[in-house]
Design a protein around this motif. Structure first.
Motif, short mmCIF file in Angstrom:
data_model
loop_
_atom_site.label_atom_id
_atom_site.label_comp_id
_atom_site.label_asym_id
_atom_site.label_seq_id
_atom_site.Cartn_x
_atom_site.Cartn_y
_atom_site.Cartn_z
N GLY B 66 0.79 -1.32 0.09
CA GLY B 66 -0.06 -0.07 -0.10
C GLY B 66 1.04 1.21 -0.07
O GLY B 66 2.08 1.31 -0.12
N ARG B 67 0.30 2.40 0.15
CA ARG B 67 0.93 3.50 0.23
C ARG B 67 0.21 4.77 0.99
O ARG B 67 -1.33 4.42 1.35
N GLN B 68 0.63 5.75 1.52
CA GLN B 68 -0.08 6.74 2.24
C GLN B 68 0.30 8.03 1.42
O GLN B 68 1.39 8.20 1.08
N PHE B 69 -0.51 8.76 1.02
CA PHE B 69 -0.41 9.99 0.23
C PHE B 69 -0.28 11.10 1.18
O PHE B 69 -0.45 11.10 2.34
N PRO B 70 0.27 12.08 0.37
CA PRO B 70 0.59 13.38 1.18
C PRO B 70 -0.73 14.14 2.11
O PRO B 70 -0.56 14.80 3.18
N ASN B 71 -1.85 13.79 1.93
CA ASN B 71 -3.18 14.10 2.70
C ASN B 71 -3.41 13.15 3.50
O ASN B 71 -4.40 13.25 4.44
N TYR B 72 -2.60 12.23 3.73
CA TYR B 72 -2.77 11.14 4.87
C TYR B 72 -3.58 10.13 4.49
O TYR B 72 -3.93 9.26 5.13
N SER B 73 -4.21 10.18 3.40
CA SER B 73 -5.29 9.09 2.89
C SER B 73 -4.35 7.70 2.54
O SER B 73 -2.98 7.82 2.37
N SER B 74 -4.97 6.66 2.50
CA SER B 74 -3.93 5.59 2.08
C SER B 74 -4.76 4.82 1.27
O SER B 74 -6.01 4.88 1.04
N GLU B 75 -3.98 3.83 0.63
CA GLU B 75 -4.60 2.88 -0.46
C GLU B 75 -3.93 1.43 0.11
O GLU B 75 -2.73 1.31 0.52
N LEU B 76 -4.37 0.24 -0.08
CA LEU B 76 -4.02 -0.92 0.24
C LEU B 76 -4.30 -1.73 -1.14
O LEU B 76 -5.39 -1.62 -1.64
N ASN B 77 -3.12 -2.12 -1.49
CA ASN B 77 -3.17 -3.10 -3.00
C ASN B 77 -3.11 -4.32 -2.41
O ASN B 77 -2.11 -4.94 -1.87
N VAL B 78 -3.78 -5.45 -3.03
CA VAL B 78 -3.61 -6.70 -2.91
C VAL B 78 -3.54 -7.38 -4.17
O VAL B 78 -4.51 -7.42 -5.06
N ASN B 79 -2.37 -8.04 -4.73
CA ASN B 79 -2.01 -8.49 -6.05
C ASN B 79 -2.34 -9.89 -5.97
O ASN B 79 -2.24 -10.65 -4.85
N ALA B 80 -2.44 -10.55 -7.17
CA ALA B 80 -2.78 -12.06 -7.32
C ALA B 80 -3.62 -12.52 -6.38
O ALA B 80 -3.32 -13.38 -5.49
N LEU B 81 -4.82 -12.22 -6.45
CA LEU B 81 -5.68 -12.53 -5.50
C LEU B 81 -5.91 -13.94 -5.36
O LEU B 81 -6.21 -14.63 -6.28
N GLU B 82 -6.21 -14.45 -3.89
CA GLU B 82 -6.65 -15.55 -3.84
C GLU B 82 -7.87 -15.80 -2.90
O GLU B 82 -8.33 -14.76 -2.47
N LEU B 83 -8.39 -17.04 -2.96
CA LEU B 83 -9.77 -16.90 -2.42
C LEU B 83 -9.69 -16.70 -1.08
O LEU B 83 -10.78 -16.21 -0.49
N GLU B 84 -8.70 -16.97 -0.21
CA GLU B 84 -8.68 -17.01 1.17
C GLU B 84 -8.16 -15.22 1.50
O GLU B 84 -8.15 -14.99 2.66
#
Lengths: 115, 114
Positions: B66-84
């Motif tokens: 993930g990452r956090q932007f200058p305005n402190y919002s954040s993003e979570l990325n999940v690659n190669a998704l698995e069922l679990e």
């Protein structure tokens, strides 16, 4: 490895009764113990928290009892009301390095208060 | 005061795809934590961002990032998704680091991987 064990998984209490949820931890480095309440479709919300230098903390109908030697703490809900029906999580926190204080949660207790 | 907001509320993906989840902290909060709430497993710590930097991560594989932007919002990325990976993903924000700082949670994003 589950560091915070919570019981029971589910609890049914009559209105006006006392609800008791127990938690036990393994890591003596934990130094902050909050309880969170979660309603369906909502995120958890802080209910009450305690530090290990205090054996009991009371806020309204909610009381935390803390036993440092036994590494156990519990939540007591007095005069339980149907509006208290929710999932309750105990948690523990410590400095995990670089100022990180992430919470380690128990698996939760689903409380149902019946009229 | 607006609380922590998360988007989308629900997300359906298929195995192997990528998912992006977003979190806006409470105004004035600079620290964001991500947790995964999988059925029967409780909440498990994923990532911590503070002042735009990843400070700590839980016991999850590198495809969770993930990452956090200058305005402190954040993003979570999940690659190669698995069922679990199907779970409720919660973010929480605090004003600053410190063990007495209350973590305020958003309502979560429910991710379903088919």
């Amino acid at each position: 490895q589950q560091q915070v064990k919570q019981s029971p998984q589910s609890l049914i209490v009559q209105k006006g009764g006392i609800s008791i949820i127990n938690c036990a931890y393994e890591n003596t480095a934990f130094d902050y113990f909050p309880w969170y309440q979660q309603f369906p479709g909502k995120g958890p919300a802080l209910l009450i928290a305690i530090r290990p230098d205090v054996s009991e903390k009371k806020e309204g109908r909610f009381t935390i009892s803390f036993n440092k030697s036994a590494k156990q703490f519990s939540l007591h809900i007095m005069d339980s009301q149907p509006g208290d029906s929710a999932t309750y999580f105990c948690a523990a926190s410590r400095d995990s390095g670089a100022g990180s204080y992430q919470l380690t949660f128990g698996k939760g207790t689903k409380l149902s208060v019946i009229p | 005061e607006a609380g922590v907001t998360q988007s989308p509320t629900h997300l359906i993906k298929t195995r192997g795809q990528q998912a992006t989840l977003r979190c806006s902290p409470i105004s004035g909060h600079t620290s964001v934590y991500w947790y995964q709430q999988a059925l029967g497993l409780g909440l498990q710590f994923l990532l911590w961002y503070d002042e735009g930097e990843e400070r700590n991560r839980g016991n999850f594989p590198p495809r969770f990032s993930g990452r956090q932007f200058p305005n402190y919002s954040s993003e979570l990325n999940v690659n190669a998704l698995e069922l679990e990976d199907s779970a409720l993903y919660l973010c929480a924000s605090t004003r600053q680091t410190g063990w007495r700082e209350t973590q305020y949670f958003g309502p979560g994003t429910r991710l379903l991987v088919l």
